[in-house]
Every structure is written in C-alpha cells, then in structure tokens.
Design an enzyme around this catalytic site. Structure first.
Site: not given
Length: 452
Positions: A85, A92-94
């Site tokens: 992520n 930033v994968c969230l």
C-alpha cells in the site's frame, strides 16, 4: 471556512507536537501550514523496526470535509516499494485517504478524523504481515503464503536499514561510499533519500530544501544502534551476500522492491555512521568552548541555565545529584548521580556526561552514562534513552534523566528500550527480575570500587 480550516490544521499539528510521541513527529514551514512533513518510526518488532519513514501531507482548502493528500518520500528515488500500500512512486493506498475503497463501515474518511488518525493508519501498514495488505492476499494462511510473507519481510528488513536509516544519516553527514566525509557548501542542506550517498553534485544541489527532522533521527539512531546491529547479526547468516530478493506476486515494473542482500556492507556502514555521530558529539564541546571564548549569547544563555539548575539543586532541588562543567565549558555538563536510597542503585556513584550543541534546543543534548550501569534505558555503551517534557529547558532534561534512571514500574514500551538484554530481564519473569535487580546492585557496588 478557510480560517476555520487553518485553525484546525494548526491545532492538530500542535497536538501531535506537544504529545512527545516517540514514534511520530510533524513539522510545517511558517509560511505554509497546509504543507506538512511527517516522520514515522518503523514499528518495533516488525521488519520496519526503527526505520525513518518520511511522508509529505498536503491539506486542501476543503479540509476537513475531504482528507489530505499523503505522499511517501522514503522510496529510494522512486525505486523502492516498501509495502503493497506504499508505492515506489509515493502513492499511499488507504480508504481513510480516499485512495482505496473500504469494504467496512467507518473505513472511509470523515471530518471527525484528522492528521493523527491519518498517521496512525499509515503506521499500521508497517506490520509483521505486510504481505496481507495486498488485496487478494489478506487472510491467506497456506504454507506458501507464509513463506512469501517471510521472504517479503526479509527484504523489507534489509532495505529499512539500508534506505530508511543508513542512507538518511549518510546524507546528513555527507558520508561517501568509501566512508570519507564530503561537507556540503551549505551546512543547512540535507539531501533526503540519497542513493547510497553517491549522488552527483548537481543532484545534491537539487535537494536543497527544508529538513526539520535531522536531530530527531540522529538521537534515535544513537538509541537504536544496538537494535540495528542485532538485526544484522541475526539475519545476515540467513542470506548469502549478493543473494537476490524474491519478487512478490504483486510486484512488477517500477513498483517493486528489487535488490540483493548486502548485510556485510550494512554492518560496516552502520559502524561508520556511529563513528561520525560520536565525532560530532565531541565537536560540540569544541564549538561550545569557542562560543564561550567569544562571549556569545548562546554561551551566556547556557551558562545561565547551568547556574539556575545548580542553584535549584543546592536549595531543595534534586538532592541525589551534583553538577559541574567540564573544563568550564557551559555546553558540557558533568552530572554525578548518587543512587536513590533503598533502590537497587543505592550507594552507587555514577558519572553522566551531558553534551549540548551550540544550536540547542534545535539540537537536543546527548547523554552518556560514563560509569558502567545495568539498566534497560541505558545501552551497553552508556547511551541513555529519555525524553524531555520541556526540551528547551535544561532543568527539565536533568529531571527527566533522573526520572528515567529511577522509574520503578514503567509501562512496557519497546521504543524506550536501548538495552534489549536488560529489558528482557526487567520485563520478564519474577526470576528474571531478580537477576536484573542483582545486576543493578552489582553495578552500584562496582561504581564505588572503580570510581565514577
């Protein structure tokens, strides 16, 4: 609305800064509070342990209705993906950031959340099971998946030390590939994420930018040096030198973590950085004496702080210490600590050297217990881990040094452990604690025989 947004951002930043959090630090430039830098300490016990991971946070004018944008900066110039992520390109994968669609209620952004919750969410990615962060791989527990996760952790662990620790410190000090020092013309310049400290001069000039976390990282490098060394000693035998990293199923193209295990080199580089940090501490004393000879305002201020602490100590302050200046240098304080009565250290006499920079408080003191002592907050070579509540006041530093030595029942916090062997005893079984107590009492006795 714009003013309310700015006020909220300022409040959130101040809240984190005043919390004295040992693993998260934030800063912003005075002229642009919407652009924030954050540094997250890698989670203890994980493959990211004690790495320095930098992120850039940009708040839009619609904050807090919409989340801020977060970009990873510790990426080895866009070549290293530290997590499924956390992309090599900085993404930033969230779900909390709107860069990924959450499946459960409450996973998406809401205006009730803020900067601290964002940073905690990012930090939560740095776990013992990073392989499971990739969609489709979460919850899988086959033997093959476990092996993949172990292989993934192995290379993250190596690259954390190489990229998120060594490269950063080498760049700060100008340490070259051969170990030599090349000082930058501008002493305030710091080239973040240098490629093994071998960037061209032209590339270095392009890195001229604001860097507020240098001292924070240097202090923690000193604290966690033995942990870094232990990681190398533990994992080097598991990998042949120049053995290639295993590619994960979700890696590919420029969004991967490629490389080879070079633990032998990392060990040498780690030792070199420590030598340079120690030399810098010694240079502080020379700079401090020159400041005194020039009657500088900084020398006067530090001398005044010493006089105040000395007066307070003599008039009902901390009773079991004595303070002097080394060679009359107001930037080098020598504290004699007399073990607390009825404690394991009762009767002991310990010499403690407090080295301070002429840039204090921007650069915080470095404290070394010169007399050998057995303590979970004191490394084997004497480095004391403590945190001042009021970092601009030397009086508070003295108080917190004594508190760190005397705290009887501290909560377990691996971020404050700089002597893993002693900590294992202190927080272990009843029998372990007895061994710890005996070792402390022996250190107190030996301090009298050897002299402080």
């Amino acid at each position: 609305m714009a003013n309310q947004s700015l006020l909220r951002i300022a409040k959130e930043i101040k809240g984190i800064q005043s919390s004295n959090d040992l693993s998260i630090i934030v800063a912003h430039q005075d002229e642009d509070i919407r652009n924030v830098k954050a540094l997250i300490l890698g989670t203890p016990g994980s493959p990211y342990e004690y790495g320095f991971f930098e992120f850039a946070i940009q708040f839009g004018h619609e904050y807090p209705s919409k989340p801020p944008k977060v970009e990873a900066k510790t990426t080895n110039h866009g070549r290293t993906r530290f997590n499924p992520n956390i992309y090599a390109g900085g993404k930033v994968c969230l779900s909390i950031l709107g860069t990924w669609h959450g499946e459960l209620p409450g996973e998406d952004w809401s205006s009730a959340q803020g900067l601290e919750s964002v940073l905690w969410s990012v930090q939560s990615l740095m776990s013992n099971d990073p392989y499971a962060n990739e969609p489709g791989f979460e919850g899988r527990t086959t033997d093959d998946d476990k092996k993949k996760n172990d292989a993934y952790c192995a290379k993250i662990r190596h690259e954390t030390i190489r990229i998120a620790v060594l490269q950063k410190l080498e760049a700060m000090y100008g340490i070259q590939a051969d170990g030599s020092i090349q000082k930058a013309p501008d002493t305030e310049k710091w080239q973040s994420d240098s490629d093994d400290a071998s960037e061209s001069e032209e590339e270095s000039r392009e890195k001229l930018r604001w860097e507020p976390f240098n001292d924070w990282q240097k202090r923690r490098f000193i604290w966690y040096y033995e942990a870094y060394l232990k990681t190398i000693e533990t994992h080097a035998p598991k990998h042949k030198e120049a053995e290639k990293f295993e590619t994960m199923p979700f890696e590919g193209g420029s969004n991967s973590m490629d490389g080879t295990f070079q633990y032998g080199q990392l060990g040498k580089r780690l030792l070199r950085v420590k030598e340079v940090v120690n030399q810098e501490t010694e240079d502080w004393a020379k700079e401090g004496m020159l400041a005194k000879q020039r009657d500088s305002s900084k020398a006067y201020s530090m001398q005044s702080q010493f006089n105040v602490v000395k007066h307070t100590q003599k008039n009902g302050g901390i009773m079991n210490i004595d303070l002097e200046l080394e060679d009359g240098n107001p930037f080098v304080w020598i504290m004699t600590y007399f073990g607390k009565p009825e404690s394991n250290l009762d009767g002991g006499v310990f010499k403690i050297k407090i080295s301070t920079s002429v840039k204090f408080p921007e650069e915080q003191p470095r404290v070394k217990v010169v007399t050998p002592i057995y303590h979970h907050k004191v490394s084997k070579d004497g480095v004391l881990c403590y945190n001042a509540n009021k970092p601009e006041e030397m009086k508070n530093h003295i108080q917190m040094i004594v508190f760190a030595l005397e705290e009887e029942s501290p909560p377990y916090d691996p971020r404050t452990i700089v002597n893993p062997e002693a900590a294992k005893m202190f927080f272990g079984s009843a029998e372990d604690k007895k061994k710890y107590n005996r070792s402390q009492r022996r250190a107190a006795q030996d301090s009298l025989e050897t002299g402080c």
